[in-house]
Structure formats: C-alpha cells, structure tokens
Design a protein around this motif. Structure first.
Motif, PDB file in Angstrom:
ATOM      1  N   GLU A 469      -4.905  -4.643   9.580  1.00 28.30           N
ATOM      2  CA  GLU A 469      -4.514  -3.934   8.468  1.00 28.30           C
ATOM      3  C   GLU A 469      -3.757  -4.267   7.783  1.00 28.30           C
ATOM      4  O   GLU A 469      -2.791  -5.190   7.618  1.00 28.30           O
ATOM      5  N   GLU A 471      -2.997  -3.183   3.257  1.00 24.61           N
ATOM      6  CA  GLU A 471      -3.994  -2.125   1.690  1.00 24.61           C
ATOM      7  C   GLU A 471      -4.458  -3.027   0.916  1.00 24.61           C
ATOM      8  O   GLU A 471      -4.945  -2.038  -0.238  1.00 24.61           O
ATOM      9  N   TRP A 475     -10.518   1.360   1.612  1.00 24.93           N
ATOM     10  CA  TRP A 475     -10.320   2.000   3.259  1.00 24.93           C
ATOM     11  C   TRP A 475     -12.077   2.346   3.243  1.00 24.93           C
ATOM     12  O   TRP A 475     -12.930   2.207   2.554  1.00 24.93           O
ATOM     13  N   GLY A 476     -11.574   2.195   5.186  1.00 22.72           N
ATOM     14  CA  GLY A 476     -13.601   1.799   5.683  1.00 22.72           C
ATOM     15  C   GLY A 476     -13.817   0.670   5.087  1.00 22.72           C
ATOM     16  O   GLY A 476     -14.597   0.681   5.702  1.00 22.72           O
ATOM     17  N   THR A 525      -6.928  -0.297   4.835  1.00 20.97           N
ATOM     18  CA  THR A 525      -6.310   0.685   4.397  1.00 20.97           C
ATOM     19  C   THR A 525      -6.053   0.891   3.237  1.00 20.97           C
ATOM     20  O   THR A 525      -5.515   2.230   3.190  1.00 20.97           O
ATOM     21  N   LYS A 528      -6.329   5.462   1.591  1.00 18.99           N
ATOM     22  CA  LYS A 528      -6.638   6.457   3.382  1.00 18.99           C
ATOM     23  C   LYS A 528      -6.340   7.711   2.625  1.00 18.99           C
ATOM     24  O   LYS A 528      -5.749   8.315   2.094  1.00 18.99           O
ATOM     25  N   PRO A 529      -7.771   8.070   2.773  1.00 22.20           N
ATOM     26  CA  PRO A 529      -7.707  10.254   2.672  1.00 22.20           C
ATOM     27  C   PRO A 529      -6.676  11.015   3.494  1.00 22.20           C
ATOM     28  O   PRO A 529      -6.024  10.804   4.865  1.00 22.20           O
ATOM     29  N   SER A 531      -4.338  13.390   6.082  1.00 22.50           N
ATOM     30  CA  SER A 531      -5.244  14.294   7.129  1.00 22.50           C
ATOM     31  C   SER A 531      -5.960  15.415   6.965  1.00 22.50           C
ATOM     32  O   SER A 531      -5.237  16.000   6.022  1.00 22.50           O
ATOM     33  N   ILE A 536     -11.303  10.606   9.445  1.00 25.31           N
ATOM     34  CA  ILE A 536     -11.375   9.415  10.027  1.00 25.31           C
ATOM     35  C   ILE A 536     -11.729   8.568  10.622  1.00 25.31           C
ATOM     36  O   ILE A 536     -12.122   9.236  12.101  1.00 25.31           O
TER      37      ILE A 536
END
Length: 580
Positions: A469, A471, A475-476, A525, A528-529, A531, A536
């Motif tokens: 992972e 950053e 994301w995705g 990552t 990232k949304p 939670s 996810i």
C-alpha cells in the motif's frame, strides 16, 4: 877428452872470423831473396792465367785461362742450387736460384777474378809478384759472388707460397636446419709473412739451402654452447596467424640441446669440420603455406539473437559487437570478453540502459552488452570450443535459450573461452537492419562432426505477488512496480555428432540457477473514504503467471548463482529440448 887446446888470444881471433861469415851469409840470402822476388815479379807479369790461390767460394779458379774463366763463371753453373721453402715445419715448395729470379753479372765477376795479381804501376808490379808467391805457397784470394734478384719474381714466389700456406680462420658457428643442428668447430687461421720470406731467400746469397718463412696465427672464435642451448631450447609450435600484421608466419622449431653432450661431440671433430650436434629437434606440425591454404575457410559455429529494448540498449549491443568483430585467436589463445570490449563509458559511446543491480532493474552505462557475450557464448558451444569461465544471469533472459547465456560485468563476472581447434579462429559479428546480432566463429574443420546443445529444466521456483500500500497512488488504483520472474534450475549438455548423425558424446556443459523474482504491486490508499459511508472495495488483481519476462536482459548482477547438483538425465533421453 882429447882435443886441440886453443890459447886465449886465438879464441878471440876465431870469433872475429866467424862474425864476418854471418854477414856474408845474410847478404847472400838477401840477394837471393831479392833476386827470387824479382824473378817472381817478372813471372807474375808474364802469367796469362788466373793467379794461384784465387777462389770463388769453395770453387778454385787458379790456372784458368780467360776463356775458361768466362765459361766457368756463368749463371747456369753458379746458380744451379735448390732452395727449400718451409713454414711452420711444413715444406711449401722447392725452387732453383734461377726460378727464384736470381742472376749474376758474369762479365763483372770474371773480370774481378782475372784482375787478382794484375795491379798496375811499380808498386803493383811488386804486389803482383807477392800475390803470385803467396798463391804458390797456399795462400787464398777469394772473389766475392754478388747475386742479384728480380723483385717481381721474388714477390710472385712469395705469393704462391702464401696461397699454399695461408688459411683463413674459421669461427665456430651453428645452424638449425631441417635435418638438425649443425656446428662448425673453430680452426685457427695463419698468414705467411711474405716480405720476411723474401728476406730469408736473399739471405742465402744465391746458394742452396732452406728458407723458413715466419707467419702470423689468427685463432678462431669458440662456440658458447651454453648460450646456444639457452637461445635454441624451446617447445615446438605450429605456424600461426600474426595478429598485428594480419599474415601467417612460420611456427617455432622445438629444440632440446645438451651443452655437455654437444661439447663432447665438437671436441672429437677436426678443426673446421662441420658436424651434427646431438640434440632433439621437433619441427612444427604445420608450415605457414599449409596453414594459409586452410585459414578461416569453415564456419565452426553460428548464433543469431534479436536485440530488443531501447535505442540506447541497441546501440550498446552494436558497440560491443563491433569490438568483438574480427578478433583472431591462435590455437591456445584465450578470448576475454571484458578485455576485448573494454570498460563501458560514455566517452566511448556507451549509454545508460536497463540492467539488474542487486536484483533491481536500473539504468546502467553499457546495459545490454550481455546479449553480445551470450550470443558469442552460444556460438562457441556450437563450435565445440573450450569454455574457461562463464556465469549464468541472475534471471533467465528471454533472448536466448536457457543455459546458453553468459553474464558479464566490468570487474567480474567474466566470460572467457580458449581456442582449442589447432588452427586460428576469427569472430565475425554483424548487426542487421532488423536488429539481429549474429556471431559466426570461422576457422578450420578437420572432420565432419557438429554440436547440438540441449538443456534439462530440473525444477521451477515460482514467484509470489507482493501487494504494497502507498499513499502516492489514488484510492482504488494499482500499479506494477516490479515484473515477476520464475526461477529455473537448468543443466545444459554439449552433444557431439558425426556427420551421419551418430552421437559421439554427450557431456554436461554447465549449471544455470536462475532466481525467481516476486511481482510487486503498489496499491493506492491516497484519499481513502471515511468508514460507514461508501463500501470499501477488495483489491485482488492477477497474480501473474510463469511466462517469460519481457524486460531487457541484465548486464549487471550481484554475482553468479550456481544450482545444487541435479540428478542428471541419461544422455539423449526423451524430453530434452534441442537447439542448434
């Protein structure tokens, strides 16, 4: 005793009478002598022959008339003796005085002998009588024999004697021929002293005898057999290709000379004699003419590989190929790839291209040149040459058959092979417009054998996929950081066949342990949304397969990898992949 008695006065008177008689006797004697001398002088004055006691050497001339004297004092009569000419105890020849150019002045000599006792004048009249008297009483008057010589005849004689006597000194020498080593024993020279010989002849004053001529001796130079052995002793070698000049030159004769045995043989020879020295001489198995006829006539092995990657990588391959093109190796020479190609620098035209360093792909100056070393390696295998040093790549390259590659790096690993064909070989390297590099090894085949290379894959080492992972990616999203390689344990075999296809031998050539390399996937990552809101997603992605790598081959490794000893298959067993 009876006798007459004489008175004293009578004795004195008697003595006076005796003294007068003596003077009378003396006077009579003087008169007789003067009369005799006068008679002798008168006799000498009328004498018409050579006076008594006149000689010429041991020859008496007394009593000869003038005509007889001239007939006696001739060159034929006086110069008939023989002269023996010698030098160094050796008789060179015999010559009469006339043959030596001797002559006399006959008239002068006869006149001299005739003039003895014939002086003029009053005193001469007396001397002539005295000469006659002493000659009759056994006295001798010798006339001098003066002998003259013709200089040209003497010089010619001296030259003839020198031609018979003179010897040029012979220095010790040797030569190496097709029949062996021959040496000449030194002999002293000698030179006749011609002027001294002429003096020895003339010192005989025209008489017979021996004229011994002095001479000068000139010693011949001795052979240094130890130095000759050191110079000649060598192992034989055949004709070879002279790389700097590009010409075929004769090989070296093998020689083993024992100086002591050679000295013994030379001492037993006569001065100036040429003898064959005891030595072992081995001549080259091939002459320059024989080699010239078969030089570079056959292709011993040939391989071609396709060059991929960037233009810089292809340029590196071209430069390395050009460095190898035309390299000639004589029998026994070793080809050193790093030494031939040289250090890869930008000044020499090499550029940065992908290569492996410590298992990672990085741009490195000279990246790609391992494709040239690998192509050359495969060609040397097919040419049935001796491999001195070779290492496999860290990962299996995709441009050549497994087990047929050779990795290199400046400072090591190395790739080296030896020419063991018995003839010179040459590397012909070409690069065509379709980006194929071809290596041909040309030389001389002495039979119809050929080589096929095979390999056996003893096992695979699969790679794994690592997901990391980061950053740095949204994301995705996913991104492959490192391509995967499957590892292989490979054993290669060299199989030699007759021209009719009959297998002669199959031997293990090399072991190549290609490592596996994990696939690395970067998983984003970033952003990232929170939670509880959006679902996810689960990242899976393909794990990849065992396909061949598509990246360019490496030129820089962290060292060769050798596999454990495998269980080798039977020679020629089914399942072996064959590449020629």
């Amino acid at each position: 005793m009876s006798g007459k008695r004489v008175a004293q006065g009578e004795l004195a008177q008697t003595r006076k009478k005796g003294s007068g008689a003596v003077w009378i006797a003396l006077g009579l004697t003087a008169a007789l002598l003067l009369g005799g001398m006068a008679a002798m002088c008168f006799y000498a004055a009328g004498y018409d022959k050579v006076f008594p006691g006149v000689t010429l050497g041991d020859r008496s001339l007394s009593g000869l008339t003038q005509d007889e004297l001239r007939q006696t004092l001739t060159a034929d009569a006086l110069l008939s003796g023989e002269v023996v000419i010698t030098a160094d105890g050796e008789e060179l020849g015999r010559r009469t005085q006339k043959e030596l150019g001797a002559y006399i002045k006959e008239d002068s000599l006869a006149g001299t002998a005739w003039s003895v006792g014939r002086e003029e004048g009053g005193m001469g009249w007396v001397k002539n009588g005295w000469t006659m008297l002493t000659g009759l009483l056994g006295g001798r008057t010798s006339a001098d024999l003066v002998v003259y010589y013709n200089d040209g005849t003497l010089r010619q004689t001296a030259e003839e004697m020198a031609a018979l006597f003179d010897q040029e000194q012979i220095d010790g020498s040797y030569e190496l021929t097709e029949d062996g080593i021959y040496a000449v024993k030194p002999a002293d020279g000698r030179t006749l002293d011609q002027p001294a010989l002429i003096r020895a002849i003339t010192d005989l004053d025209g008489g017979a005898g021996t004229a011994d001529a002095p001479f000068e001796s000139v010693p011949g130079r001795e052979l240094d057999l130890e130095a000759i052995a050191l110079e000649l002793n060598a192992e034989p070698s055949p004709a070879r290709y002279d790389i700097p000049t590009g010409k075929v030159v004769d090989g070296q004769i093998g020689v083993s000379l024992d100086p002591q045995a050679a000295r013994f043989a030379l001492d037993a020879a006569a001065p100036g004699e040429r003898i064959r020295l005891p030595a072992d001489v081995t001549y080259p198995s091939m002459t320059a003419q024989e080699l010239e006829a078969v030089l570079f006539r056959d292709v011993l092995g040939s391989t071609s590989t396709h060059v991929g990657g960037t233009s810089i990588r292809r340029g590196n391959v071209k430069l390395a190929g050009e460095a190898c093109n035309g390299v000639v190796l004589n029998d026994g020479d070793i080809f050193d790839y790093n030494a031939v190609v040289g250090k890869r620098t930008t000044d020499r035209g090499f550029g940065a291209a992908p290569a492996y360093v410590n298992g990672e792909t990085v741009d490195t100056i000279g990246g790609g040149i391992c494709q040239v070393s690998s192509t050359v390696y495969y060609a040397t295998l097919l040419a049935n040459l001796e491999i001195v040093e070779r290492y496999a790549h860290r990962y299996a390259p995709n441009y050549i058959t497994w087990g047929m590659d050779a990795t290199v790096s400046w400072g090591g690993p190395e790739f080296r092979f030896r020419n063991n064909t018995g003839y010179p070989i040459r590397l012909d390297v070409t690069y065509d417009k379709k980006n194929n590099i071809k290596v041909e090894i040309v030389g001389t085949k002495t039979d119809d054998t050929y080589v096929k290379m095979t390999y056996k894959n003893l096992g695979d080492t699969p790679y794994e996929t690592e997901r990391i992972e980061t950053e740095d990616l949204p994301w995705g999203t996913e991104q492959r950081k490192q391509s995967p390689y499957t590892g292989h344990q490979v054993v290669s075999y060299r199989n030699v066949y007759k021209g009719d296809g009959t297998l002669i031998s199959s031997t293990q050539e090399a072991k190549s342990n290609y490592k596996s390399r994990n696939e690395i996937i970067l998983v984003g990552t970033g952003g990232k949304p929170v939670s509880g809101g959006t679902t996810i997603p689960e990242f899976g992605g393909e794990s990849g397969g065992e396909g061949e790598p598509t990246l360019p081959p490496d030129d820089w490794t962290d060292g060769p990898i050798l596999p454990p000893e495998p269980e080798l298959p039977d020679d020629g067993s089914p399942g072996l992949a064959i590449f020629g």
